[in-house]
Structures are given as structure tokens and as C-alpha cells.
Write a protein that holds these residues in place. Structure first.
Motif, PDB file in Angstrom:
ATOM      1  N   ASP A  27       8.907   2.666  44.863  1.00 22.71           N
ATOM      2  CA  ASP A  27       8.439   1.453  44.187  1.00 22.71           C
ATOM      3  C   ASP A  27       9.298   0.259  44.584  1.00 22.71           C
ATOM      4  O   ASP A  27       8.791  -0.858  44.794  1.00 22.71           O
ATOM      5  CB  ASP A  27       8.494   1.639  42.665  1.00 22.71           C
ATOM      6  N   LEU A  28      10.595   0.509  44.699  1.00 23.77           N
ATOM      7  CA  LEU A  28      11.514  -0.562  45.055  1.00 23.77           C
ATOM      8  C   LEU A  28      11.218  -1.062  46.469  1.00 23.77           C
ATOM      9  O   LEU A  28      11.262  -2.271  46.734  1.00 23.77           O
ATOM     10  CB  LEU A  28      12.950  -0.049  44.960  1.00 23.77           C
ATOM     11  N   LEU A  29      10.908  -0.143  47.389  1.00 23.48           N
ATOM     12  CA  LEU A  29      10.582  -0.548  48.749  1.00 23.48           C
ATOM     13  C   LEU A  29       9.327  -1.413  48.786  1.00 23.48           C
ATOM     14  O   LEU A  29       9.289  -2.433  49.485  1.00 23.48           O
ATOM     15  CB  LEU A  29      10.388   0.688  49.629  1.00 23.48           C
ATOM     16  N   ALA A  30       8.307  -1.013  48.034  1.00 29.07           N
ATOM     17  CA  ALA A  30       7.075  -1.795  48.004  1.00 29.07           C
ATOM     18  C   ALA A  30       7.337  -3.223  47.534  1.00 29.07           C
ATOM     19  O   ALA A  30       6.834  -4.198  48.116  1.00 29.07           O
ATOM     20  CB  ALA A  30       6.046  -1.116  47.101  1.00 29.07           C
ATOM     21  N   LYS A  31       8.164  -3.353  46.488  1.00 30.98           N
ATOM     22  CA  LYS A  31       8.504  -4.683  45.989  1.00 30.98           C
ATOM     23  C   LYS A  31       9.353  -5.442  47.003  1.00 30.98           C
ATOM     24  O   LYS A  31       9.190  -6.649  47.194  1.00 30.98           O
ATOM     25  CB  LYS A  31       9.258  -4.553  44.668  1.00 30.98           C
ATOM     26  N   SER A  32      10.253  -4.731  47.643  1.00 29.81           N
ATOM     27  CA  SER A  32      11.148  -5.363  48.608  1.00 29.81           C
ATOM     28  C   SER A  32      10.377  -5.939  49.792  1.00 29.81           C
ATOM     29  O   SER A  32      10.647  -7.061  50.232  1.00 29.81           O
ATOM     30  CB  SER A  32      12.179  -4.354  49.104  1.00 29.81           C
ATOM     31  N   LEU A  33       9.424  -5.179  50.321  1.00 28.97           N
ATOM     32  CA  LEU A  33       8.657  -5.648  51.463  1.00 28.97           C
ATOM     33  C   LEU A  33       7.804  -6.865  51.101  1.00 28.97           C
ATOM     34  O   LEU A  33       7.547  -7.728  51.950  1.00 28.97           O
ATOM     35  CB  LEU A  33       7.769  -4.523  51.994  1.00 28.97           C
ATOM     36  N   GLU A  34       7.422  -6.950  49.851  1.00 28.57           N
ATOM     37  CA  GLU A  34       6.593  -8.071  49.401  1.00 28.57           C
ATOM     38  C   GLU A  34       7.418  -9.314  49.104  1.00 28.57           C
ATOM     39  O   GLU A  34       6.985 -10.438  49.378  1.00 28.57           O
ATOM     40  CB  GLU A  34       5.819  -7.657  48.140  1.00 28.57           C
ATOM     41  N   THR A  35       8.623  -9.104  48.556  1.00 31.12           N
ATOM     42  CA  THR A  35       9.405 -10.251  48.082  1.00 31.12           C
ATOM     43  C   THR A  35      10.663 -10.526  48.904  1.00 31.12           C
ATOM     44  O   THR A  35      10.844 -11.620  49.430  1.00 31.12           O
ATOM     45  CB  THR A  35       9.795 -10.041  46.610  1.00 31.12           C
ATOM     46  N   GLU A  36      11.549  -9.545  49.031  1.00 26.86           N
ATOM     47  CA  GLU A  36      12.839  -9.764  49.668  1.00 26.86           C
ATOM     48  C   GLU A  36      12.837  -9.493  51.173  1.00 26.86           C
ATOM     49  O   GLU A  36      13.778  -9.857  51.871  1.00 26.86           O
ATOM     50  CB  GLU A  36      13.920  -8.903  49.001  1.00 26.86           C
ATOM     51  N   LYS A  37      11.791  -8.817  51.665  1.00 24.29           N
ATOM     52  CA  LYS A  37      11.658  -8.533  53.105  1.00 24.29           C
ATOM     53  C   LYS A  37      12.828  -7.700  53.651  1.00 24.29           C
ATOM     54  O   LYS A  37      13.353  -7.947  54.730  1.00 24.29           O
ATOM     55  CB  LYS A  37      11.535  -9.831  53.909  1.00 24.29           C
ATOM     56  N   VAL A  38      13.216  -6.674  52.896  1.00 24.46           N
ATOM     57  CA  VAL A  38      14.250  -5.734  53.325  1.00 24.46           C
ATOM     58  C   VAL A  38      13.645  -4.331  53.345  1.00 24.46           C
ATOM     59  O   VAL A  38      13.027  -3.914  52.361  1.00 24.46           O
ATOM     60  CB  VAL A  38      15.478  -5.762  52.393  1.00 24.46           C
ATOM     61  N   ALA A  39      13.823  -3.622  54.464  1.00 24.24           N
ATOM     62  CA  ALA A  39      13.283  -2.269  54.587  1.00 24.24           C
ATOM     63  C   ALA A  39      14.396  -1.241  54.526  1.00 24.24           C
ATOM     64  O   ALA A  39      15.488  -1.448  55.051  1.00 24.24           O
ATOM     65  CB  ALA A  39      12.505  -2.126  55.892  1.00 24.24           C
ATOM     66  N   PHE A  40      14.105  -0.123  53.883  1.00 26.34           N
ATOM     67  CA  PHE A  40      15.005   1.028  53.795  1.00 26.34           C
ATOM     68  C   PHE A  40      14.129   2.250  53.609  1.00 26.34           C
ATOM     69  O   PHE A  40      12.893   2.133  53.528  1.00 26.34           O
ATOM     70  CB  PHE A  40      15.993   0.867  52.631  1.00 26.34           C
ATOM     71  N   ILE A  71      23.450  -7.590  57.741  1.00 22.49           N
ATOM     72  CA  ILE A  71      24.020  -6.834  56.634  1.00 22.49           C
ATOM     73  C   ILE A  71      24.341  -7.752  55.455  1.00 22.49           C
ATOM     74  O   ILE A  71      24.026  -7.434  54.292  1.00 22.49           O
ATOM     75  CB  ILE A  71      25.281  -6.076  57.094  1.00 22.49           C
ATOM     76  N   GLU A  72      24.941  -8.888  55.727  1.00 24.06           N
ATOM     77  CA  GLU A  72      25.273  -9.832  54.648  1.00 24.06           C
ATOM     78  C   GLU A  72      24.021 -10.282  53.910  1.00 24.06           C
ATOM     79  O   GLU A  72      23.946 -10.220  52.677  1.00 24.06           O
ATOM     80  CB  GLU A  72      26.006 -11.043  55.230  1.00 24.06           C
ATOM     81  N   GLU A  73      23.034 -10.734  54.657  1.00 26.24           N
ATOM     82  CA  GLU A  73      21.817 -11.240  54.031  1.00 26.24           C
ATOM     83  C   GLU A  73      21.008 -10.106  53.405  1.00 26.24           C
ATOM     84  O   GLU A  73      20.474 -10.237  52.292  1.00 26.24           O
ATOM     85  CB  GLU A  73      20.969 -11.988  55.062  1.00 26.24           C
ATOM     86  N   GLY A  74      20.922  -8.976  54.102  1.00 29.33           N
ATOM     87  CA  GLY A  74      20.136  -7.857  53.598  1.00 29.33           C
ATOM     88  C   GLY A  74      20.674  -7.290  52.308  1.00 29.33           C
ATOM     89  O   GLY A  74      19.911  -7.003  51.368  1.00 29.33           O
ATOM     90  N   MET A  75      21.990  -7.129  52.202  1.00 35.89           N
ATOM     91  CA  MET A  75      22.566  -6.575  50.978  1.00 35.89           C
ATOM     92  C   MET A  75      22.515  -7.574  49.830  1.00 35.89           C
ATOM     93  O   MET A  75      22.376  -7.186  48.661  1.00 35.89           O
ATOM     94  CB  MET A  75      23.997  -6.119  51.235  1.00 35.89           C
ATOM     95  N   ALA A  76      22.603  -8.867  50.131  1.00 36.46           N
ATOM     96  CA  ALA A  76      22.442  -9.879  49.076  1.00 36.46           C
ATOM     97  C   ALA A  76      21.038  -9.797  48.498  1.00 36.46           C
ATOM     98  O   ALA A  76      20.849  -9.827  47.269  1.00 36.46           O
ATOM     99  CB  ALA A  76      22.721 -11.267  49.638  1.00 36.46           C
ATOM    100  N   ARG A  77      20.045  -9.680  49.372  1.00 36.40           N
ATOM    101  CA  ARG A  77      18.654  -9.573  48.903  1.00 36.40           C
ATOM    102  C   ARG A  77      18.429  -8.266  48.142  1.00 36.40           C
ATOM    103  O   ARG A  77      17.776  -8.258  47.086  1.00 36.40           O
ATOM    104  CB  ARG A  77      17.701  -9.633  50.101  1.00 36.40           C
ATOM    105  N   LEU A  78      18.939  -7.158  48.699  1.00 40.88           N
ATOM    106  CA  LEU A  78      18.720  -5.860  48.058  1.00 40.88           C
ATOM    107  C   LEU A  78      19.419  -5.796  46.704  1.00 40.88           C
ATOM    108  O   LEU A  78      18.855  -5.268  45.732  1.00 40.88           O
ATOM    109  CB  LEU A  78      19.227  -4.742  48.973  1.00 40.88           C
ATOM    110  N   GLY A  79      20.626  -6.328  46.625  1.00 40.97           N
ATOM    111  CA  GLY A  79      21.331  -6.357  45.349  1.00 40.97           C
ATOM    112  C   GLY A  79      20.573  -7.151  44.306  1.00 40.97           C
ATOM    113  O   GLY A  79      20.485  -6.757  43.139  1.00 40.97           O
ATOM    114  N   ARG A  80      20.020  -8.266  44.721  1.00 44.43           N
ATOM    115  CA  ARG A  80      19.223  -9.101  43.811  1.00 44.43           C
ATOM    116  C   ARG A  80      17.981  -8.360  43.334  1.00 44.43           C
ATOM    117  O   ARG A  80      17.611  -8.411  42.155  1.00 44.43           O
ATOM    118  CB  ARG A  80      18.837 -10.395  44.545  1.00 44.43           C
ATOM    119  N   LEU A  81      17.333  -7.642  44.280  1.00 44.12           N
ATOM    120  CA  LEU A  81      16.137  -6.878  43.919  1.00 44.12           C
ATOM    121  C   LEU A  81      16.443  -5.782  42.915  1.00 44.12           C
ATOM    122  O   LEU A  81      15.733  -5.608  41.909  1.00 44.12           O
ATOM    123  CB  LEU A  81      15.527  -6.285  45.190  1.00 44.12           C
ATOM    124  N   ILE A  82      17.521  -5.022  43.172  1.00 38.09           N
ATOM    125  CA  ILE A  82      17.874  -3.904  42.288  1.00 38.09           C
ATOM    126  C   ILE A  82      18.296  -4.423  40.906  1.00 38.09           C
ATOM    127  O   ILE A  82      17.901  -3.869  39.876  1.00 38.09           O
ATOM    128  CB  ILE A  82      19.003  -3.064  42.913  1.00 38.09           C
TER     129      ILE A  82
END
Length: 403
Positions: free
Chosen positions: A347-360, A388-399
Motif C-alpha cells: 500500500d505504501l508503494l502505491a501511495k509513494s508512486l503516486e505522490t512521492e515518486k519513490v520506488a522500493f 539517497i538524500e532526496e529519496g529518503m526525505a520523501r520516503l520518511g515524509r510518506l511513512i
């Protein structure tokens, strides 16, 4: 129309979630930590060019373009014998078979050992490609637990009740995919004891064994077992699967199996029926690359990947909210992140691809029983500092927002 004609095993074959996610790598708007692939910028391209020129010269083309031995190109097998000695395994050419990547080795080993309803003991979680390879032979899976939290009798009883037997244990002992974790020497020795109790082989996936950045090296399970057996590889149960995909180049599809001759002889027969032999020209090229730049290449990628791992761990610490934990691998390509239990990685990935544009990669795919929904895998091999800097900032915000 064709569905009724399919074999029963076809129902168990599913597309890899990771392979589907690799399609995202072509999207410029996505910051991807999904693909567990080497960085193409680090490939030994010049050595590969030299290798192909050598393979196609007047003296060699009759070998490189012709049918060849199912066991594999002898000079490459001789190089692997020397390499195995550097990691503590004493063997000869007859103990080595070349495969089309170590993925093929897993398929052939499963074909050799598994009948429908047999039990394969695997780590929880485990490499998704192994689950896919084994699944085609219709086994059941049970948790590999070398520290003995479950009795041998209990595991055997459940296997027999399912209509089969415990056939082998599979694991990646060094910097495993997906967790990045490493088995201690004590755990490896316990696993050998466990294999003796079950009278079963150990399938040791050494795909990441060479990618150690720090910490003390631990001998492969096969090396430890050989030492225990008085140096006799023919008395060893462990079957070691090696690969050049993570060290040299995955596109050439060259891996190998190392083990007792009685097992290798049977695998060669399966190889003959499967594809006759691995591409000879690619074997010649890998042999050339390995002989000229292997140590240099391993040092180069180790230096780059180590820095990227350090950066990822620092950014996780900086951006992840409380309640999120992760592994700190001493090598390899992966960090395994555990989220609060109420969060779902898919679920988190689906939201991430839609909003934060980070894949895992959502972690559930790596569990044979479909558990582990609150886990994700991050790969750092192809990520530079900015990503890594931008991706983890986005992922942290999403989580944080999902909590």
C-alpha cells in the motif's frame, strides 16, 4: 481455452514483483531503490571488449561459436577452482559446473531434489528468485531455523503429513537478498549439524559473498563443512552456487555450482537436457575479465557500494520516524526496513508512486507464507548521494504521514 491443458505446477508460477518494478527505472520522475541490480557505470566494459575480441580471433572462434561441454569451458572452471581456494574451498575442475547464472543452478537443483509436496527449508524472508525457482516443482516451504527453536522431529512430522519429505535447506549466508544480513560462523556450524540430522543437502547461495565492505570475513558453509570432513569435498552435503552477476556483469549470465562429484554428475545430465551448455563465447569473455580485472573490479564496486550504504544508513537515521527499524549490512546491496505492524509495504508503494515518486520493493513477496507485509527492501547499488538524500526525505515524509 488452453488453461485446462496446463500442468498443475503452472498455477504456482507468478511474475516477479521485482521484475515488474524494474520497468520503473526508465521513468525519469522516479527515484528508485527497487532494482537489486549492479551499477552499469561500474561494469568492466573494456575488459569485456578485449574478451570478445579474443573469443572471435582466428584461433578461438572455432571454440567460442561451436557446441561445447555441458560442464562448462575448462579454463573458466580452472579459474573458479583457484577462486574457491581463496575463500577456503579445496576442489578440482570436476567439482565445478557452469550455469546460465546462478538462477539456473537453483532451478536445476530444485529439479533434482523436489517432488510435489516435498519440503524446502528456506529463510524467512528469502530470495524471491529462489522461491520462484522452487515453486515450479510444487513443494511446500518451512522456516529454516538452524538455532533449533523447533525440533527436527516436529519438522519431519509436518513434512510427512504434507505427503513428502524434507529435501534441502536453502540460504544466502552473506549479505542476503533481501535483508542484507549475514549468518555467523556459529549459525553456519549449527546448520551443518542440522543437515546431518535431516540427511539433506545445504544449498548455499554465494551471489554476494565477494561484496564485503567491512567486518571480518566468515568462511562459506562449504569451506567449514569441508574442514569438518577432513578436507574431502566428496563427503560434503553443501552445494555452493556462485555468480559473476554481482561482481562482473549480469548480462553475460554466467554462474557456477561447486559440490561433490556425485551431485555434479547428476546436475550435468539436467544441464544437457535443459540447454546443452551455457554460451561458450560468454564463458570465454568472463574468463578473460576474471583473469585480468577480477580483484580490481571487486575493490572498485566495494568502495562505491560501501559509500552508498553509509549514505543510506545516515539518511535513514535522519529521516525515518520513530518505530521504523532497519538492518546495517556489512556488504551486499540491500537494507531491510521494518515498519510499524499496521503499515503495509505494498500500500505504501502505491501511495509513494503516486505522490512521492519513490520506488522500493514491498517485503511480503520474500516470505513463503505471505507474511511480512510491514517490511520493505531498499537497494543502494545504483543510488548516488543526491538520490539517497532526496529519496529518503520523501520516503520518511510518506511513512510519517501514514503512521
Amino acid at each position: 481455452m488452453l488453461q485446462p491443458r496446463l500442468a498443475s505446477r503452472a498455477k504456482r508460477m507468478r511474475a516477479s514483483e521485482i521484475r515488474e518494478l524494474l520497468k520503473l527505472l526508465a521513468r525519469p520522475d522516479i527515484i528508485s531503490f527497487a532494482g537489486g541490480i549492479p551499477d552499469e557505470k561500474l561494469f568492466p566494459a573494456e575488459a569485456a571488449k578485449e574478451g570478445y575480441a579474443k573469443a572471435l580471433d582466428e584461433q578461438t572462434r572455432g571454440i567460442s561459436l561451436q557446441y561445447s561441454l555441458s560442464d562448462g569451458y575448462v579454463p573458466l572452471r580452472e579459474w573458479i577452482v583457484d577462486y574457491m581456494a581463496t575463500i577456503g574451498v579445496q576442489c578440482d575442475v570436476e567439482n565445478i559446473m557452469i550455469t546460465s547464472g546462478s538462477q539456473q543452478a537453483l532451478d536445476f537443483i530444485a529439479k533434482l531434489y523436489l517432488s510435489p509436496n516435498d519440503t524446502a527449508l528456506v529463510t524467512w524472508p528469502t530470495y524471491l528468485g529462489a522461491l520462484q525457482a522452487f515453486n515450479a516443482y510444487e513443494p511446500r516451504f518451512d522456516r529454516l531455523d538452524p538455532m533449533g527453536n523447533r525440533s527436527t522431529a516436529e519438522i519431519v512430522r509436518e513434512a510427512e503429513e504434507a505427503g513428502g519429505a524434507v529435501k534441502f535447506a536453502y540460504l544466502s549466508a552473506d549479505f542476503s537478498n533481501p535483508t542484507g544480513q549475514t549468518y555467523s560462523r556459529e549459525m553456519r556450524e549449527k546448520l551443518i549439524e542440522m543437515a546431518d540430522e535431516f540427511d539433506m543437502p545445504i544449498i548455499e547461495d554465494g551471489a554476494y559473498q565477494a561484496l564485503r565492505f567491512d567486518g571480518k570475513s566468515i568462511p562459506p558453509i562449504l569451506a567449514i563443512e569441508q574442514e569438518q570432513r577432513g578436507g574431502d569435498i566428496e563427503a560434503c552435503r553443501t552445494i555452493y552456487c556462485g555468480s559473476f552477476s554481482k561482481t562482473l556483469a549480469p548480462g553475460l549470465r554466467i554462474g557456477w555450482v561447486c559440490g561433490a562429484r556425485q551431485i555434479l554428475d547428476r546436475l550435468v545430465i539436467i544441464k544437457q537436457a535443459g540447454d546443452l551448455h551455457t554460451s561458450t563465447i560468454n564463458q570465454i569473455v568472463i574468463d578473460h575479465i576474471a583473469r585480468t580485472v577480477f580483484d580490481e573490479q571487486v575493490d572498485k564496486i566495494g568502495s562505491v557500494y560501501s559509500a552508498r550504504r553509509d549514505k543510506l544508513l545516515a539518511e535513514l537515521k535522519k529521516h525515518m520516524p520513530e518505530g521504523v527499524s532497519w538492518t546495517e549490512p556489512e556488504g551486499g546491496m540491500f537494507v531491510w526496513v521494518t515498519l510499524p505492524k499496521h503499515l503495509d509495504g505494498a500500500d505504501l508503494l502505491a501511495k509513494s508512486l503516486e505522490t512521492e515518486k519513490v520506488a522500493f520493493v514491498p517485503g511480503q513477496a520474500f516470505f513463503a507464507d505471505g507474511s511480512g507485509a510491514n517490511t520493505i527492501r531498499l537497494s543502494f547499488s545504483c543510488a548516488d548521494d543526491e538520490m539517497i538524500e532526496e529519496g529518503m526525505a520523501r520516503l520518511g515524509r510518506l511513512i510519517a504521514g501514514a503512521m
